[in-house]
Design a protein around this motif. Structure first.
Motif, PDB file in Angstrom:
ATOM      1  N   PHE A  69       0.703  -1.047  -0.270  1.00 23.65           N
ATOM      2  CA  PHE A  69       0.052   0.245   0.428  1.00 23.65           C
ATOM      3  C   PHE A  69       0.741   1.272  -0.447  1.00 23.65           C
ATOM      4  N   ASN A  70       1.811   1.247   0.968  1.00 25.14           N
ATOM      5  CA  ASN A  70       2.829   2.477   1.059  1.00 25.14           C
ATOM      6  C   ASN A  70       3.568   2.637   0.090  1.00 25.14           C
ATOM      7  N   LEU A  71       4.193   2.520  -1.031  1.00 23.61           N
ATOM      8  CA  LEU A  71       5.094   2.340  -1.826  1.00 23.61           C
ATOM      9  C   LEU A  71       4.206   1.835  -3.486  1.00 23.61           C
ATOM     10  N   VAL A  72       3.695   1.414  -3.607  1.00 21.19           N
ATOM     11  CA  VAL A  72       3.493   0.494  -4.721  1.00 21.19           C
ATOM     12  C   VAL A  72       1.800   1.304  -4.806  1.00 21.19           C
ATOM     13  N   TYR A  73       1.108   1.882  -4.221  1.00 20.93           N
ATOM     14  CA  TYR A  73      -0.253   2.383  -4.146  1.00 20.93           C
ATOM     15  C   TYR A  73      -0.177   4.139  -3.946  1.00 20.93           C
ATOM     16  N   ARG A  74       0.721   4.282  -2.870  1.00 27.25           N
ATOM     17  CA  ARG A  74       0.889   5.801  -2.337  1.00 27.25           C
ATOM     18  C   ARG A  74       1.601   6.182  -3.184  1.00 27.25           C
ATOM     19  N   LYS A  75       3.272   6.256  -1.940  1.00 32.68           N
ATOM     20  CA  LYS A  75       4.709   6.524  -3.074  1.00 32.68           C
ATOM     21  C   LYS A  75       4.692   7.193  -4.282  1.00 32.68           C
ATOM     22  N   TYR A  76       4.543   5.741  -4.949  1.00 30.40           N
ATOM     23  CA  TYR A  76       4.456   4.793  -6.973  1.00 30.40           C
ATOM     24  C   TYR A  76       3.980   5.072  -7.548  1.00 30.40           C
ATOM     25  N   GLY A  77       2.399   5.627  -7.068  1.00 28.74           N
ATOM     26  CA  GLY A  77       0.975   5.325  -7.218  1.00 28.74           C
ATOM     27  C   GLY A  77       1.232   5.607  -9.242  1.00 28.74           C
ATOM     28  N   ARG A  78       1.891   6.716  -9.840  1.00 22.86           N
ATOM     29  CA  ARG A  78       1.998   6.924 -10.802  1.00 22.86           C
ATOM     30  C   ARG A  78       2.944   5.741 -11.898  1.00 22.86           C
ATOM     31  N   LEU A  79       3.854   5.366 -11.322  1.00 13.78           N
ATOM     32  CA  LEU A  79       4.843   4.204 -12.032  1.00 13.78           C
ATOM     33  C   LEU A  79       4.073   2.434 -12.052  1.00 13.78           C
ATOM     34  N   THR A  80       3.051   2.773 -11.120  1.00 12.53           N
ATOM     35  CA  THR A  80       2.281   1.900 -10.674  1.00 12.53           C
ATOM     36  C   THR A  80       1.169   1.354 -11.563  1.00 12.53           C
ATOM     37  N   ASP A  81       0.941   2.518 -11.948  1.00 13.35           N
ATOM     38  CA  ASP A  81      -0.461   2.914 -13.029  1.00 13.35           C
ATOM     39  C   ASP A  81       0.355   2.898 -14.100  1.00 13.35           C
ATOM     40  N   ARG A  82       2.030   3.644 -14.891  1.00  9.66           N
ATOM     41  CA  ARG A  82       2.221   2.864 -16.075  1.00  9.66           C
ATOM     42  C   ARG A  82       2.228   1.511 -16.180  1.00  9.66           C
ATOM     43  N   ILE A  83       2.418   0.672 -15.177  1.00  7.96           N
ATOM     44  CA  ILE A  83       2.626  -0.927 -15.201  1.00  7.96           C
ATOM     45  C   ILE A  83       1.592  -1.262 -15.286  1.00  7.96           C
ATOM     46  N   CYS A  84       0.835  -0.527 -14.577  1.00 14.53           N
ATOM     47  CA  CYS A  84      -0.507  -1.578 -15.111  1.00 14.53           C
ATOM     48  C   CYS A  84      -1.288  -1.592 -16.372  1.00 14.53           C
ATOM     49  N   SER A  85      -1.111  -0.369 -17.021  1.00 17.39           N
ATOM     50  CA  SER A  85      -1.446   0.159 -18.256  1.00 17.39           C
ATOM     51  C   SER A  85      -1.442  -0.902 -19.109  1.00 17.39           C
ATOM     52  N   PHE A  86      -0.181  -1.734 -18.621  1.00 20.34           N
ATOM     53  CA  PHE A  86       0.530  -2.650 -20.041  1.00 20.34           C
ATOM     54  C   PHE A  86       0.485  -4.166 -19.235  1.00 20.34           C
ATOM     55  N   VAL A  87       0.301  -4.578 -18.486  1.00 19.42           N
ATOM     56  CA  VAL A  87       0.559  -5.865 -17.715  1.00 19.42           C
ATOM     57  C   VAL A  87      -1.204  -5.990 -17.383  1.00 19.42           C
ATOM     58  N   GLY A  88      -2.055  -5.233 -17.486  1.00 25.46           N
ATOM     59  CA  GLY A  88      -3.165  -5.183 -16.610  1.00 25.46           C
ATOM     60  C   GLY A  88      -3.040  -4.775 -15.504  1.00 25.46           C
ATOM     61  N   PHE A  89      -4.666  -3.933 -15.228  1.00 24.33           N
ATOM     62  CA  PHE A  89      -5.253  -3.532 -13.725  1.00 24.33           C
ATOM     63  C   PHE A  89      -5.452  -4.863 -13.082  1.00 24.33           C
ATOM     64  N   ASN A  90      -6.461  -5.863 -13.722  1.00 24.99           N
ATOM     65  CA  ASN A  90      -6.834  -6.853 -12.735  1.00 24.99           C
ATOM     66  C   ASN A  90      -5.526  -7.876 -13.149  1.00 24.99           C
ATOM     67  N   ARG A  91      -4.822  -8.224 -13.227  1.00 29.75           N
ATOM     68  CA  ARG A  91      -3.111  -9.146 -12.717  1.00 29.75           C
ATOM     69  C   ARG A  91      -2.246  -7.887 -11.894  1.00 29.75           C
ATOM     70  N   ILE A  92      -2.865  -6.899 -11.951  1.00 35.91           N
ATOM     71  CA  ILE A  92      -1.526  -6.626 -10.646  1.00 35.91           C
ATOM     72  C   ILE A  92      -2.914  -6.028  -9.591  1.00 35.91           C
ATOM     73  N   GLY A  93      -3.908  -6.244  -9.354  1.00 37.74           N
ATOM     74  CA  GLY A  93      -5.178  -5.978  -8.499  1.00 37.74           C
ATOM     75  C   GLY A  93      -4.919  -7.494  -7.950  1.00 37.74           C
ATOM     76  N   TYR A  94      -4.972  -8.902  -8.987  1.00 38.30           N
ATOM     77  CA  TYR A  94      -4.776 -10.273  -8.151  1.00 38.30           C
ATOM     78  C   TYR A  94      -3.376 -10.215  -7.015  1.00 38.30           C
ATOM     79  N   LEU A  95      -2.500  -9.923  -7.386  1.00 42.65           N
ATOM     80  CA  LEU A  95      -2.136  -9.767  -6.929  1.00 42.65           C
ATOM     81  C   LEU A  95      -0.886  -9.215  -5.719  1.00 42.65           C
ATOM     82  N   CYS A  96      -1.567  -7.936  -5.932  1.00 44.71           N
ATOM     83  CA  CYS A  96      -2.042  -6.985  -4.494  1.00 44.71           C
ATOM     84  C   CYS A  96      -3.219  -7.897  -3.446  1.00 44.71           C
TER      85      CYS A  96
END
Length: 447
Positions: A411-438
């Protein structure tokens, strides 16, 4: 009939990324869909995610869910459809709490429960004699329908494992929508068997209950937790601060799989709490509340509201110190926002303290009123700085908990501190896949 249900474009706060808009689907629209799906062709559009609205596609009824900050955009959407002769229905929390704010902007206002209004709306529109308002602010537990989970496009969202076990809240805090006349007496829990069936339908080992207050009826909560304990799931929910005063509740929560609790602390100033009519809170109990929750290995998502009438510039550093000292796992904070329809809005309007009626600014990240003990610039600056300081590397590690560390860091790193980077990763990998891992590691995300 062809019916399109729309979630309008939301206003983003400075710290938000697309992860917020991709968090979970609207259970409100899915519930509307469930009430009218028989014999109708239903499309659900989320303007925060989907392609631009094609206003020229054939449709008989458009339904729009409205919050205070999306009302101007909802009105724009409605105007385009009404030009084309399409009947537009507006519902949601803003319409229910303050219907007069939307008068004349839509063909029909839907106030209260969709289960008891939408079937009548569709019937009357089909017959050519719709009324301008449909209202139902009371509902029996067995009348509440499960959302149309099968209509969710899982690829669009981080999480789909969201369940509403109740409607409303028994408390009537001055600044909350639950203080509005159409909502304040409408707390109801769903039948336990229906909620358990939702868990089975979702087929997930982690569930997020998104109720205003999961312990609004402690007797119901005790029985529900006993029923789900053998299911071996992990779950998160929002509860009021008086959870610590209910004997046995926290123990049963832990035994039944609770990972984290979202709690509206709101302020560490006792006078601010008192003025907000938040009687279920007492700052003298906060230390015990945190200690009892943490001793059971349960994480805390603490909500704070800045700008209450006893807050001054010193509130921000004192609150930050309290958060760090108590190792609060994550924090959701807001600038006090006097929502139209609430008792607080009525009081501030009488006092001449409302400084903006531009509802696009009612996002809890802008100052739309005159604070009592600081100026608007101090309030806005303090609000933005506390986010930065809470999620600084130093304070992330100072707050590191003894248990659930993976969930905490996610939560603190992936969602809050580096949320914009995570957003870009989700755009390539898929939001549902990242959500499932989290979800596998955490499941502790709540706005």
């Amino acid at each position: 009939m062809k019916i399109t249900l729309i979630q309008p474009l939301m206003q983003m706060r400075p710290m938000d990324t697309r992860l917020k808009t991709r968090m979970a689907p609207s259970l409100g629209l899915l519930t509307v869909a469930q009430t009218i799906r028989e014999g109708n062709e239903i499309t659900i559009l989320n303007e925060n995610i989907d392609d631009a609205i094609d206003y020229d596609l054939p449709v008989d009824i458009v339904g729009i869910t409205v919050t205070v900050d999306t009302l101007p955009r909802a009105a724009e959407i409605a105007a385009e459809y009404r030009k084309r002769g399409v009947t537009v229905v507006a519902g949601g929390i803003q319409i229910t709490s303050c219907p007069e704010s939307a008068e004349g902007l839509f063909d029909i206002l839907c106030i209260g429960y969709a289960e008891k209004t939408w079937p009548l709306i569709v019937k009357d529109v089909a017959a050519g004699n719709p009324k301008p308002r449909y209202a139902s602010i009371r509902i029996a537990p067995e009348e509440i329908l499960a959302p149309a989970y099968d209509m969710i496009d899982h690829s669009k969202y981080l999480f789909v494992n969201v369940i509403s076990a109740s409607r409303g809240c028994p408390f009537k805090c001055e600044f909350c929508y639950n203080s509005t006349p159409n909502i304040r007496n409408s707390f109801v829990c769903r039948p336990i068997e229906d909620v358990i069936n939702d868990i089975k339908v979702l087929k997930r080992k982690h569930v997020m209950f998104i109720d205003d207050n999961f312990i609004g009826n402690p007797k119901w909560t005790f029985e529900f937790l006993r029923r789900i304990k053998p299911m071996k799931i992990k779950w998160n929910a929002a509860v009021s601060a008086n959870v610590v005063d209910i004997p046995g509740m926290l123990d049963l929560m832990k035994e039944s799989g609770c990972q984290g609790l979202f709690i509206g602390f709101e302020s560490i100033n006792e006078e601010s709490i008192r003025r907000a009519d938040k009687g279920q809170n007492s700052t003298t109990n906060y230390d015990r509340l945190v200690r009892e929750i943490h001793s059971r290995g349960i994480m805390i998502n603490a909500s704070f509201v800045f700008g209450l009438d006893d807050d001054d510039p010193s509130t921000f550093p004192r609150t930050l110190e309290w958060i760090v000292d108590h190792k609060i796992e994550t924090v959701t904070s807001h600038i006090l926002t006097p929502y139209p329809g609430t008792r607080q809005h009525a009081r501030m309007r009488e006092e001449g303290r409302i400084t903006s009626t531009d509802q696009r600014r009612y996002t809890t990240s802008e100052v739309v009123f005159s604070p009592m003990k600081m100026n608007p610039e101090e309030l806005r600056k303090g609000y933005l700085e506390i986010y930065e300081k809470i999620y600084s590397w130093r304070n992330i590690f100072r707050r590191l908990p003894r248990s659930e560390r993976m969930a905490y860091l996610l939560f603190n790193l992936v969602y809050r501190k580096y949320g914009r980077l995570t957003d870009r990763i989700c755009s390539f990998v898929g939001f549902n896949r990242i959500g499932y891992l989290c979800e596998k590691f955490s499941g502790f995300l709540k706005n």
